[in-house]
Motif scaffolding. Structure first.
Motif, PDB file in Angstrom:
ATOM      1  N   GLU A  18      24.759 -43.731 -29.525  1.00  0.00           N
ATOM      2  CA  GLU A  18      23.687 -44.607 -29.019  1.00  0.00           C
ATOM      3  C   GLU A  18      23.398 -44.309 -27.555  1.00  0.00           C
ATOM      4  O   GLU A  18      22.229 -44.254 -27.127  1.00  0.00           O
ATOM      5  CB  GLU A  18      24.118 -46.064 -29.201  1.00  0.00           C
ATOM      6  CG  GLU A  18      23.052 -47.065 -28.759  1.00  0.00           C
ATOM      7  CD  GLU A  18      23.521 -48.494 -28.973  1.00  0.00           C
ATOM      8  OE1 GLU A  18      22.816 -49.401 -28.488  1.00  0.00           O
ATOM      9  OE2 GLU A  18      24.566 -48.699 -29.619  1.00  0.00           O
ATOM     10  N   VAL A  19      24.453 -44.105 -26.744  1.00  0.00           N
ATOM     11  CA  VAL A  19      24.260 -43.825 -25.321  1.00  0.00           C
ATOM     12  C   VAL A  19      23.549 -42.493 -25.132  1.00  0.00           C
ATOM     13  O   VAL A  19      22.647 -42.353 -24.297  1.00  0.00           O
ATOM     14  CB  VAL A  19      25.624 -43.843 -24.604  1.00  0.00           C
ATOM     15  CG1 VAL A  19      25.480 -43.362 -23.160  1.00  0.00           C
ATOM     16  CG2 VAL A  19      26.215 -45.242 -24.628  1.00  0.00           C
ATOM     17  N   SER A  20      23.958 -41.483 -25.927  1.00  0.00           N
ATOM     18  CA  SER A  20      23.340 -40.157 -25.770  1.00  0.00           C
ATOM     19  C   SER A  20      21.869 -40.175 -26.168  1.00  0.00           C
ATOM     20  O   SER A  20      21.097 -39.333 -25.707  1.00  0.00           O
ATOM     21  CB  SER A  20      24.101 -39.130 -26.608  1.00  0.00           C
ATOM     22  OG  SER A  20      24.007 -39.452 -27.979  1.00  0.00           O
ATOM     23  N   LEU A  21      21.451 -41.150 -27.000  1.00  0.00           N
ATOM     24  CA  LEU A  21      20.053 -41.254 -27.407  1.00  0.00           C
ATOM     25  C   LEU A  21      19.225 -42.120 -26.456  1.00  0.00           C
ATOM     26  O   LEU A  21      18.010 -42.256 -26.641  1.00  0.00           O
ATOM     27  CB  LEU A  21      19.969 -41.823 -28.833  1.00  0.00           C
ATOM     28  CG  LEU A  21      20.566 -40.943 -29.936  1.00  0.00           C
ATOM     29  CD1 LEU A  21      20.474 -41.655 -31.278  1.00  0.00           C
ATOM     30  CD2 LEU A  21      19.843 -39.597 -30.004  1.00  0.00           C
ATOM     31  N   ASN A  22      19.893 -42.720 -25.471  1.00  0.00           N
ATOM     32  CA  ASN A  22      19.158 -43.535 -24.478  1.00  0.00           C
ATOM     33  C   ASN A  22      18.163 -42.651 -23.739  1.00  0.00           C
ATOM     34  O   ASN A  22      18.489 -41.571 -23.265  1.00  0.00           O
ATOM     35  CB  ASN A  22      20.165 -44.166 -23.506  1.00  0.00           C
ATOM     36  CG  ASN A  22      19.497 -45.121 -22.542  1.00  0.00           C
ATOM     37  OD1 ASN A  22      18.785 -44.708 -21.636  1.00  0.00           O
ATOM     38  ND2 ASN A  22      19.739 -46.416 -22.745  1.00  0.00           N
ATOM     39  N   ARG A  23      16.933 -43.124 -23.648  1.00  0.00           N
ATOM     40  CA  ARG A  23      15.853 -42.300 -23.089  1.00  0.00           C
ATOM     41  C   ARG A  23      16.106 -41.949 -21.630  1.00  0.00           C
ATOM     42  O   ARG A  23      15.941 -40.800 -21.220  1.00  0.00           O
ATOM     43  CB  ARG A  23      14.522 -43.066 -23.215  1.00  0.00           C
ATOM     44  CG  ARG A  23      13.290 -42.288 -22.686  1.00  0.00           C
ATOM     45  CD  ARG A  23      12.039 -43.129 -22.868  1.00  0.00           C
ATOM     46  NE  ARG A  23      12.182 -44.419 -22.222  1.00  0.00           N
ATOM     47  CZ  ARG A  23      12.006 -44.609 -20.893  1.00  0.00           C
ATOM     48  NH1 ARG A  23      11.703 -43.616 -20.103  1.00  0.00           N
ATOM     49  NH2 ARG A  23      12.152 -45.823 -20.372  1.00  0.00           N
ATOM     50  N   ARG A  24      16.500 -42.948 -20.800  1.00  0.00           N
ATOM     51  CA  ARG A  24      16.722 -42.673 -19.382  1.00  0.00           C
ATOM     52  C   ARG A  24      17.917 -41.743 -19.188  1.00  0.00           C
ATOM     53  O   ARG A  24      17.864 -40.837 -18.346  1.00  0.00           O
ATOM     54  CB  ARG A  24      16.947 -44.002 -18.641  1.00  0.00           C
ATOM     55  CG  ARG A  24      15.644 -44.752 -18.337  1.00  0.00           C
ATOM     56  CD  ARG A  24      15.892 -45.894 -17.401  1.00  0.00           C
ATOM     57  NE  ARG A  24      16.625 -46.979 -18.034  1.00  0.00           N
ATOM     58  CZ  ARG A  24      16.030 -48.024 -18.624  1.00  0.00           C
ATOM     59  NH1 ARG A  24      14.714 -48.112 -18.647  1.00  0.00           N
ATOM     60  NH2 ARG A  24      16.758 -48.970 -19.185  1.00  0.00           N
ATOM     61  N   ILE A  25      18.986 -41.979 -19.988  1.00  0.00           N
ATOM     62  CA  ILE A  25      20.180 -41.130 -19.832  1.00  0.00           C
ATOM     63  C   ILE A  25      19.879 -39.692 -20.226  1.00  0.00           C
ATOM     64  O   ILE A  25      20.293 -38.739 -19.560  1.00  0.00           O
ATOM     65  CB  ILE A  25      21.326 -41.704 -20.677  1.00  0.00           C
ATOM     66  CG1 ILE A  25      21.781 -43.044 -20.104  1.00  0.00           C
ATOM     67  CG2 ILE A  25      22.504 -40.742 -20.743  1.00  0.00           C
ATOM     68  CD1 ILE A  25      22.818 -43.751 -20.923  1.00  0.00           C
ATOM     69  N   ALA A  26      19.125 -39.514 -21.312  1.00  0.00           N
ATOM     70  CA  ALA A  26      18.797 -38.153 -21.747  1.00  0.00           C
ATOM     71  C   ALA A  26      17.830 -37.476 -20.810  1.00  0.00           C
ATOM     72  O   ALA A  26      17.895 -36.254 -20.599  1.00  0.00           O
ATOM     73  CB  ALA A  26      18.224 -38.211 -23.163  1.00  0.00           C
TER      74      ALA A  26
ATOM     75  N   SER B 186      12.789 -41.172  -6.821  1.00  0.00           N
ATOM     76  CA  SER B 186      12.675 -41.627  -8.212  1.00  0.00           C
ATOM     77  C   SER B 186      13.975 -41.371  -8.970  1.00  0.00           C
ATOM     78  O   SER B 186      14.373 -42.146  -9.848  1.00  0.00           O
ATOM     79  CB  SER B 186      11.506 -40.906  -8.914  1.00  0.00           C
ATOM     80  OG  SER B 186      11.740 -39.496  -8.917  1.00  0.00           O
ATOM     81  N   ASP B 187      14.688 -40.267  -8.588  1.00  0.00           N
ATOM     82  CA  ASP B 187      15.976 -39.995  -9.237  1.00  0.00           C
ATOM     83  C   ASP B 187      16.976 -41.075  -8.887  1.00  0.00           C
ATOM     84  O   ASP B 187      17.779 -41.497  -9.736  1.00  0.00           O
ATOM     85  CB  ASP B 187      16.501 -38.633  -8.807  1.00  0.00           C
ATOM     86  CG  ASP B 187      15.659 -37.491  -9.363  1.00  0.00           C
ATOM     87  OD1 ASP B 187      15.013 -37.705 -10.403  1.00  0.00           O
ATOM     88  OD2 ASP B 187      15.682 -36.385  -8.790  1.00  0.00           O
ATOM     89  N   HIS B 188      16.966 -41.545  -7.640  1.00  0.00           N
ATOM     90  CA  HIS B 188      17.887 -42.606  -7.257  1.00  0.00           C
ATOM     91  C   HIS B 188      17.576 -43.887  -8.020  1.00  0.00           C
ATOM     92  O   HIS B 188      18.487 -44.639  -8.402  1.00  0.00           O
ATOM     93  CB  HIS B 188      17.823 -42.860  -5.748  1.00  0.00           C
ATOM     94  CG  HIS B 188      18.522 -41.811  -4.937  1.00  0.00           C
ATOM     95  ND1 HIS B 188      17.906 -40.639  -4.523  1.00  0.00           N
ATOM     96  CD2 HIS B 188      19.814 -41.717  -4.489  1.00  0.00           C
ATOM     97  CE1 HIS B 188      18.745 -39.893  -3.850  1.00  0.00           C
ATOM     98  NE2 HIS B 188      19.935 -40.540  -3.797  1.00  0.00           N
ATOM     99  N   TYR B 189      16.283 -44.130  -8.241  1.00  0.00           N
ATOM    100  CA  TYR B 189      15.926 -45.323  -9.007  1.00  0.00           C
ATOM    101  C   TYR B 189      16.405 -45.178 -10.461  1.00  0.00           C
ATOM    102  O   TYR B 189      16.885 -46.146 -11.060  1.00  0.00           O
ATOM    103  CB  TYR B 189      14.410 -45.527  -8.960  1.00  0.00           C
ATOM    104  CG  TYR B 189      13.962 -46.732  -9.751  1.00  0.00           C
ATOM    105  CD1 TYR B 189      14.167 -48.037  -9.276  1.00  0.00           C
ATOM    106  CD2 TYR B 189      13.345 -46.568 -10.998  1.00  0.00           C
ATOM    107  CE1 TYR B 189      13.767 -49.127 -10.026  1.00  0.00           C
ATOM    108  CE2 TYR B 189      12.953 -47.655 -11.747  1.00  0.00           C
ATOM    109  CZ  TYR B 189      13.149 -48.942 -11.240  1.00  0.00           C
ATOM    110  OH  TYR B 189      12.769 -50.028 -12.000  1.00  0.00           O
ATOM    111  N   GLU B 190      16.283 -43.966 -11.006  1.00  0.00           N
ATOM    112  CA  GLU B 190      16.748 -43.728 -12.357  1.00  0.00           C
ATOM    113  C   GLU B 190      18.262 -43.934 -12.457  1.00  0.00           C
ATOM    114  O   GLU B 190      18.782 -44.451 -13.454  1.00  0.00           O
ATOM    115  CB  GLU B 190      16.390 -42.316 -12.822  1.00  0.00           C
ATOM    116  CG  GLU B 190      14.908 -42.109 -13.101  1.00  0.00           C
ATOM    117  CD  GLU B 190      14.446 -42.964 -14.262  1.00  0.00           C
ATOM    118  OE1 GLU B 190      15.239 -43.192 -15.213  1.00  0.00           O
ATOM    119  OE2 GLU B 190      13.292 -43.419 -14.219  1.00  0.00           O
TER     120      GLU B 190
END
Length: 784
Positions: free
Chosen positions: A84-92, A104-108
């Motif tokens: 589930e974590v690996s499929l997270n859009r922001r994490i991927a 923007s990377d820091h915000y991510e």
């Protein structure tokens, strides 16, 4: 202790040898019966012990399986969470970020940390979640951000693990599995468990990320229900304690390698005492879930069963012993009274300690045994005496003052008919009864007994018959039958002989020869019939062995008559045979020998002595041939003396003829194989000259002719007549023989060897070598 045991052992031996009374037998029987419930108690104890042990093991395994299922379910939840974590859009999406992070990377990163916080709160089985991005060397946790070096300061696989080895773990292409790690906590390293799984990038050749789930080790055994005095622990393949209900820092009592099976139980010794360990293996991590108990606690229920069994055995011994004593005394009193009465009335002494039943049995049956023994001895001597009487009857050596009918009655012989004939049976080959050791004598007796019984049984269909052994190879059967015509008598006696020979051959593989006399009238004709059978048996030398010889077929029975015209072996025939053998003509020699034998044998009868004279004359002729054809330096000439010795051992004309033909083949073969040695000494000199000068390239027929002052054509023709091959072939064969010896080594090349054996052209050497040997010189060297 040892002396006491030896004293009791000696006492028991004396009791066994000196006291065989029935009371001792009964006592042993009652004790044996008493041992039955004791043995049953032992069997029940063993079965109960196995049941109790199985139940204890099953209970321990049940606890371990429940713990395994609970922990493995948590692990499966972690693996599902990792997906589930690996499929997270922001994490991927953050995988594509590089080392220079933008705003923007820091915000991510802030958003990803919030997501990780949510995942951690949802699963209390976890201590923390880390994501390591390889491209940007960024590690994100729920409450901070770090790089790989900071992560190395916080988490390691071992306390003193180098940073390079730490980085190499994350550089692997595929990462998925559980690992034992240490976590820095207040300047100390605390062991824990980590699940690692990589997240692949959607961009080709783009480094991915690694998810790290830190598992709360204290919650692994929350649901484990360990016994009061037991300990539950989890071991990995490196014998490290993942979790334990006892001291987690203590050394494990059992090693991972001591538990090779998927699940099981073992008992071992430790410094604190013996322990029993039950274990099972996780299907997900491969860790061992182990529960240890002190051996005393583990065997507590088994000890109770053992004590109950001992009590039951003691009760059996006490109660059974009393009953045994009462029954022994009650049952032995009548036997004791009977023995005393018999000893007093019969005057027979009874030795104390002897067996009462044996005493009674011996006293009652001794008379019967004596009678049977006497009867057996009489029968045994009667058989021997009857055989001796029959032998003397056949040979006409009976006492004249004793009437025959009285002798027949004395030896239980019945001759109700008037006709008498004799069948002689000669053993030609002992078949299955043949032995080369001391058992041969016994086998011969057994075979004689078999043949005698068979011929008597076969003859009994139509007549009375009695068989008797004459020597080791000869038996005689007296057949008493009604007087009949010669043809009927011949057919019936032939049937008896044929059926007997067939039965013995089929069942014992023994070959017999039968000789049958003519029919005689009255008991006085038995001797005449025996003489006729003996004369018929002598004719087996001509007729051969294995058949049936009737005395009536011998031209009136005159076995000593000579053939018309007398003995045939004239001097002319001997000279002709010598000339044929000297020429090596085997077929003509056999034909002439066959003609000489036939002229003597075909006029029947032909006595054994006449046959031996003829064969010795023929062998003497061949002995003369040996002296004439013997060649100096050739020791393989046939031995005539040995041939005469073998001829003397023959018993039939057929065997003699075979020995004669074998000798003819040897002599003719010797003559034909050694024709070249009958030449003059010139051929030997030529051969020696070739052997001395084979290496000379100029050696040829012309050079040899000049050396011996002869023309090349004459010496070549003379050599072929006496040596059997051309002179040029002999030169080439001599050279090639030496070449083959040189080719077996690696010292010279083929060209050098060609020159060394007299060929100045290597192509000529190749051509001649292949002509005679079938292969080239190079190939010959490879093969050898």
């Amino acid at each position: 202790m040892a002396k006491t045991r030896n004293r009791w052992t000696n006492y028991l031996k004396q009791l066994r040898h000196k006291n065989r009374s029935v009371i001792l037998t009964w006592m042993l029987s009652y004790v044996s019966v008493l041992l039955v419930p004791i043995l049953i108690s032992g069997v029940i104890y063993g079965a109960t012990l196995n049941v109790v042990k199985a139940e204890i093991n099953r209970a321990n395994q049940s606890i371990l399986l429940q713990m395994e299922q609970a922990i493995d379910n948590q692990f499966k939840g972690i693996e599902s969470l990792s997906v589930e974590v690996s499929l997270n859009r922001r994490i991927a999406a953050f995988i594509t970020a590089d080392a220079d992070l933008s705003d923007s990377d820091h915000y991510e990163i802030y958003q990803i940390a919030n997501d990780l916080r949510v995942y951690e709160i949802a699963n209390d089985f976890l201590e923390g979640i880390y994501i390591y991005y390889k491209s940007s060397d960024t590690v994100i946790a729920r409450n901070n951000r770090m790089n790989s070096e900071t992560l190395y300061d916080h988490i390691r696989f071992e306390e003193h693990m180098p940073f390079q080895s730490f980085r190499e773990f994350f550089d692997q292409w595929y990462i998925k599995g559980y690992h034992t790690v240490v976590v820095s906590e207040e300047n100390e390293w605390r062991p824990t468990v980590m699940y690692a799984q990589n997240v692949m990038s959607n961009v080709i050749n783009q480094p991915g990320a690694v998810l790290l789930f830190m598992i709360d080790r204290s919650k692994l055994l929350e649901q484990a229900s360990a016994p009061d005095e037991g300990t539950i622990l989890i071991l990995d393949e490196d014998d490290r304690v993942i979790a334990s209900t006892g001291d987690p820092l203590a050394e494990p009592a059992v090693q991972y390698g001591d538990m090779p099976e998927e699940s099981g139980q073992l008992e071992f010794q430790t410094a604190d005492g013996r322990l029993v360990a039950s274990y099972t293996t996780s299907s997900i991590t491969g860790w061992k879930y182990v529960m240890t108990l002190p051996a005393a606690v583990y065997h507590q229920k088994m000890n109770v069963v053992e004590q109950l069994t001992i009590v039951s055995i003691l009760l059996c011994l006490v109660v059974g012993g009393g009953v045994t004593y009462w029954l022994l005394k009650r049952n032995y009193l009548p036997i004791h009274a009977l023995i005393q009465s018999l000893s007093f009335k019969a005057g027979v002494t009874f030795d104390r300690g002897s067996n009462e039943y044996s005493f009674l049995e011996q006293a009652l049956s001794s008379t019967y045994h004596e009678k049977e023994e006497l009867h057996y001895k009489l029968n045994q001597h009667n058989n021997t005496l009857r055989s001796h009487f029959l032998q003397r009857l056949l040979k006409g050596q009976l006492d004249s003052h004793i009437p025959l009918h009285e002798s027949f009655s004395a030896y239980d012989l019945r001759f109700p008919q008037d006709g008498f004939s004799v069948i002689l049976l000669r053993i030609e080959h002992f078949g299955k009864f043949h032995r080369e050791d001391e058992e041969q004598v016994r086998n011969k007796r057994l075979l004689h007994f078999l043949i005698a019984n068979v011929v008597e049984e076969v003859a009994r269909k139509s007549a009375h018959a009695y068989a008797v052994e004459l020597d080791q190879e000869l038996l005689a059967c007296i057949v008493n039958h009604p007087l009949a015509s010669t043809a009927e008598q011949r057919a019936e006696l032939g049937r008896i002989a044929e059926e007997t020979m067939s039965f013995i051959s089929d069942h014992a593989h023994v070959q017999l020869t039968a000789a049958i006399s003519m029919q005689q009238e009255g008991e006085d004709g038995i001797f005449q019939a025996f003489q006729e059978a003996v004369e018929a048996m002598e004719y087996r030398i001509v007729a051969g062995s294995g058949g049936i010889i009737h005395y009536g077929d011998l031209n009136g029975g005159d076995s000593q008559g000579a053939a018309p015209g007398g003995y045939f072996y004239p001097l002319k025939a001997e000279q002709q045979l010598i000339a044929i053998v000297r020429e090596g003509q085997l077929d003509k020699a056999k034909a002439l020998a066959h003609e000489i034998i036939q002229k003597n044998v075909t006029t029947e009868p032909f006595s054994f002595h006449t046959a031996k004279c003829l064969m010795f004359d023929l062998m003497a002729t061949l002995q003369k041939v040996i002296g004439e054809i013997r060649i100096a330096g050739k020791p393989d000439v046939p031995d005539g003396v040995r041939a005469i010795e073998r001829l003397m051992q023959c018993q039939t004309v057929g065997e003699m003829r075979g020995q004669l033909y074998d000798m003819l083949e040897l002599l003719c073969g010797y003559v034909n194989n050694n024709r070249e040695y009958s030449s003059n000494p010139l051929i030997d000199k030529v051969m020696k000259y070739v052997n001395d000068y084979y290496h000379d390239e100029n050696l040829n027929i012309s050079m040899i002719g000049e050396a011996f002052s002869m023309t090349p054509s004459y010496i070549s023709k003379l050599f072929k007549e006496h040596a059997g091959e051309s002179l040029l072939d002999y030169i080439n064969k001599t050279r090639l023989a030496q070449a083959k010896l040189l080719l077996t080594g690696e010292k010279y090349t083929v060209s050098e060897i060609s020159l060394m054996v007299g060929y100045n052209d290597v192509n000529t050497f190749h051509r001649i070598f292949k002509k005679f040997e079938g292969i080239t010189p190079g190939r010959y060297r490879e093969v050898k």
